[in-house]
Structure formats: structure tokens, C-alpha cells
Write an enzyme that holds these catalytic residues in place. Structure first.
Site, short mmCIF file in Angstrom:
data_model
loop_
_atom_site.label_atom_id
_atom_site.label_comp_id
_atom_site.label_asym_id
_atom_site.label_seq_id
_atom_site.Cartn_x
_atom_site.Cartn_y
_atom_site.Cartn_z
N ASP A 34 0.86 -1.19 0.00
CA ASP A 34 0.00 0.00 0.00
C ASP A 34 0.89 1.23 0.00
O ASP A 34 2.10 1.13 0.06
CB ASP A 34 -0.83 0.04 1.30
N LYS A 56 -3.44 2.57 -1.24
CA LYS A 56 -4.51 2.79 -0.28
C LYS A 56 -4.22 4.12 0.37
O LYS A 56 -3.15 4.33 0.91
CB LYS A 56 -4.45 1.67 0.76
N MET A 170 -7.96 7.00 10.29
CA MET A 170 -8.69 7.30 9.05
C MET A 170 -9.76 8.37 9.26
O MET A 170 -10.79 8.36 8.59
CB MET A 170 -9.37 6.04 8.48
N1 SAH Z 1 -2.95 -1.02 9.87
C1 SAH Z 1 -2.60 0.36 10.18
C2 SAH Z 1 -3.80 1.29 10.09
C3 SAH Z 1 -4.44 1.34 8.72
S1 SAH Z 1 -5.67 2.59 8.59
C4 SAH Z 1 -1.94 0.41 11.56
O1 SAH Z 1 -2.00 -0.55 12.32
O2 SAH Z 1 -1.32 1.44 11.86
C5 SAH Z 1 -4.71 3.97 8.08
C6 SAH Z 1 -4.73 5.04 9.14
O3 SAH Z 1 -3.70 4.80 10.10
C7 SAH Z 1 -4.47 6.43 8.65
O4 SAH Z 1 -5.63 7.02 8.12
C8 SAH Z 1 -4.01 7.12 9.92
O5 SAH Z 1 -5.11 7.44 10.76
C9 SAH Z 1 -3.23 6.03 10.61
N2 SAH Z 1 -1.77 6.12 10.38
C10 SAH Z 1 -0.99 5.21 9.80
N3 SAH Z 1 0.30 5.59 9.80
C11 SAH Z 1 0.34 6.79 10.42
C12 SAH Z 1 1.37 7.72 10.74
N4 SAH Z 1 2.65 7.47 10.46
N5 SAH Z 1 1.03 8.87 11.39
C13 SAH Z 1 -0.25 9.13 11.70
N6 SAH Z 1 -1.28 8.29 11.43
C14 SAH Z 1 -0.99 7.14 10.80
#
Ligand code: SAH
Length: 245
Positions: A34, A56, A170
Site C-alpha cells: 500500500d 490505499k 482514518m
Molecule cells: N494497519 C494500520 C492502520 C491502517 S488505517 C496500523 O496498524 O497502523 C490507516 C490510518 O492509520 C491512517 O488514516 C491514519 O489514521 C493512521 N496512520 C498510519 N500511519 C500513520 C502515521 N505514520 N502517522 C499518523 N497516522 C498514521
């Protein structure tokens, strides 16, 4: 025998990758990924490794999930070591469960390699502990993708009256609606919250505020970003560390 590794890439800082993820990335014949907080991870792959982007952004796939499932399956028919790389942890809003089920139904063996989820680690890089003695005894990780104005909500908003920490993933595009909803259910207008963008990377931005002013303060902050609501946000004043480095 072919094996598919549903692998968590962590939140961004490359050193937050697990040793196991690092090993399979180096062995991979193909990496299906992604939008990653840290694309440098792909540079760890061996020569000749193929890369397939199934993008994504902010929780929305550019390819529908059933097509992604099929891409993984087709690659599993062609290659021995298939790495499906996802930001954070594959089972935290990562749809890893659906991908695993699709493979299982087709007789493809897989492993799950958990990753460090952004839900906990991104607040940590902002100096915000998700629990803290005397401040928050639990935390919730909630999708912010669904509009709080939806008539029949899957989200138990009424339960959010407590001082448990709430982490919305998200949810940046719904920030205003989320803040309004939390005030509607009875949280004080000056209740602490923060928006953290690109957490654990060099571009990390942390905006702290209250339910009343966070929308104004976080205007224009880029994704990926999460929202954290709770008294623990105040601890950042004392525990901020990443920016100091
Ligand atoms: N599987 C991922 C989440 C997927 S949904 C996990 O466990 O982290 C994607 C969301 O994760 C984004 O919309 C945001 O809200 C958050 N996210 C992922 N990486 C991030 C980062 N480095 N800083 C801030 N938010 C993050």
C-alpha cells in the site's frame, strides 16, 4: 511451497520494522504494498524482487479489496515468497483478515507478521501514552472513516463519555464532525485532543488543542494522520521527546 506473509510495516520509522518482517522482505520474490509511511523499506528487497502497488490512501483503496485479494492470490500461484506489506499492523484496520480468509479458501498457506500499529506508536512518538496511571485506564481504537452523522452508526458514541483514551484512525476528513459529536454526547468543549500527522517520520507534525479548537488548529495537516482524544494528551508537555532529537 508458496507462502504468503501478511506483514506489518510499522508506522514509518524504519527501525520499527520487526526482525521477522525484515527477514521475509529480504527473501521476497514479490512485495504487494500500500502507500507506506516509509517506502525505504522496499529498498531492503533482493535484486529481481517484483513490486506491486495496490495503493490505499486514508483507508480508501484505489483497487477494491476483492481485486487486491485476487492480486495476492495470483502472485501466490507464480511466486514462492509473497510479501503483502501493510502500514502498521495487518489486523488493525488493515483488512488482513479478509486477505487471509481469501487465501485459506484457495488452499494457499500464509503467515501473519504483526506490525507496530500506528494507533499506539504514533502517540508514543508524540510523547502521549495511551494509558497512564490515574489518567486513563483503557484506550479504544476506532475508525474515523464513518461519518458520525450517519443515522445507524456502528460506533457506540454513547460509550465515549468516560475518560478512556480514544484513538481515531482514518478520521482526518471527519475531524470536525467527530469533535462536534463528542461535545454532543457530553464531553467538555475544552477536552484535550491532538492530531498527529506522519508520526514517527521526519515530517511528523503534532497539533494539540481541545475539541473546540482542534479543527482550526489542524487545518491543512497532511495524511496519514490520527486523532487522539483524552486527558493523556496533556502529558505531552512533559513527555515530548522526538522533536528534541
Ligand atoms: N494497519 C494500520 C492502520 C491502517 S488505517 C496500523 O496498524 O497502523 C490507516 C490510518 O492509520 C491512517 O488514516 C491514519 O489514521 C493512521 N496512520 C498510519 N500511519 C500513520 C502515521 N505514520 N502517522 C499518523 N497516522 C498514521
Amino acid at each position: 511451497m508458496t507462502r504468503v506473509y501478511l506483514t506489518g510495516a510499522g508506522p514509518g520509522d524504519i527501525e520499527l520494522l520487526t526482525l521477522k518482517a525484515h527477514r521475509v522482505i529480504k527473501q521476497a520474490d514479490v512485495i504487494i504494498y500500500d502507500r507506506l509511511a516509509n517506502p525505504e523499506i522496499l529498498e531492503m528487497a533482493k535484486d529481481g524482487c517484483e513490486f506491486v502497488y495496490v495503493g490505499k490512501e486514508d483507508g480508501r483503496h484505489t483497487l477494491p479489496q476483492d481485486e487486491i485479494n485476487e492480486v495476492i492470490y495470483q502472485n501466490a500461484l507464480k511466486h514462492k515468497v509473497v510479501v503483502r506489506l501493510k502500514g502498521g499492523d495487518p489486523f488493525v484496520f488493515g483488512r488482513g483478515g479478509e486477505e487471509g480468509a481469501y487465501l485459506q479458501e484457495r488452499g494457499i498457506s500464509f503467515e501473519i507478521i504483526p506490525g507496530i500499529t500506528s494507533a499506539i506508536s504514533v502517540p508514543a512518538y508524540a510523547g502521549i501514552p495511551v494509558t497512564h496511571r490515574g489518567v486513563a485506564v483503557s484506550f479504544r481504537v476506532v475508525t474515523g472513516h464513518e461519518s458520525p452523522n450517519k443515522e445507524v452508526s456502528q460506533i457506540p458514541w454513547e460509550n465515549f463519555k468516560t475518560d478512556d483514551t480514544i484513538i481515531f484512525l482514518m478520521g482526518l476528513h471527519n475531524l470536525s464532525k467527530i469533535a462536534t459529536k463528542l461535545i454532543e454526547i457530553g464531553k467538555p468543549k475544552d477536552y484535550p485532543c491532538a492530531v498527529i500527522s506522519k508520526g514517527s517520520t521526519k515530517e511528523q507534525i503534532v497539533v494539540t488543542g481541545t475539541l473546540e479548537d482542534i479543527v482550526k488548529k489542524a487545518k491543512g495537516v497532511p495524511t496519514p494522520a490520527l486523532i487522539i482524544v483524552g486527558k493523556v494528551v496533556k502529558l505531552r508537555d512533559q513527555l515530548k521527546w522526538f522533536e528534541q532529537q
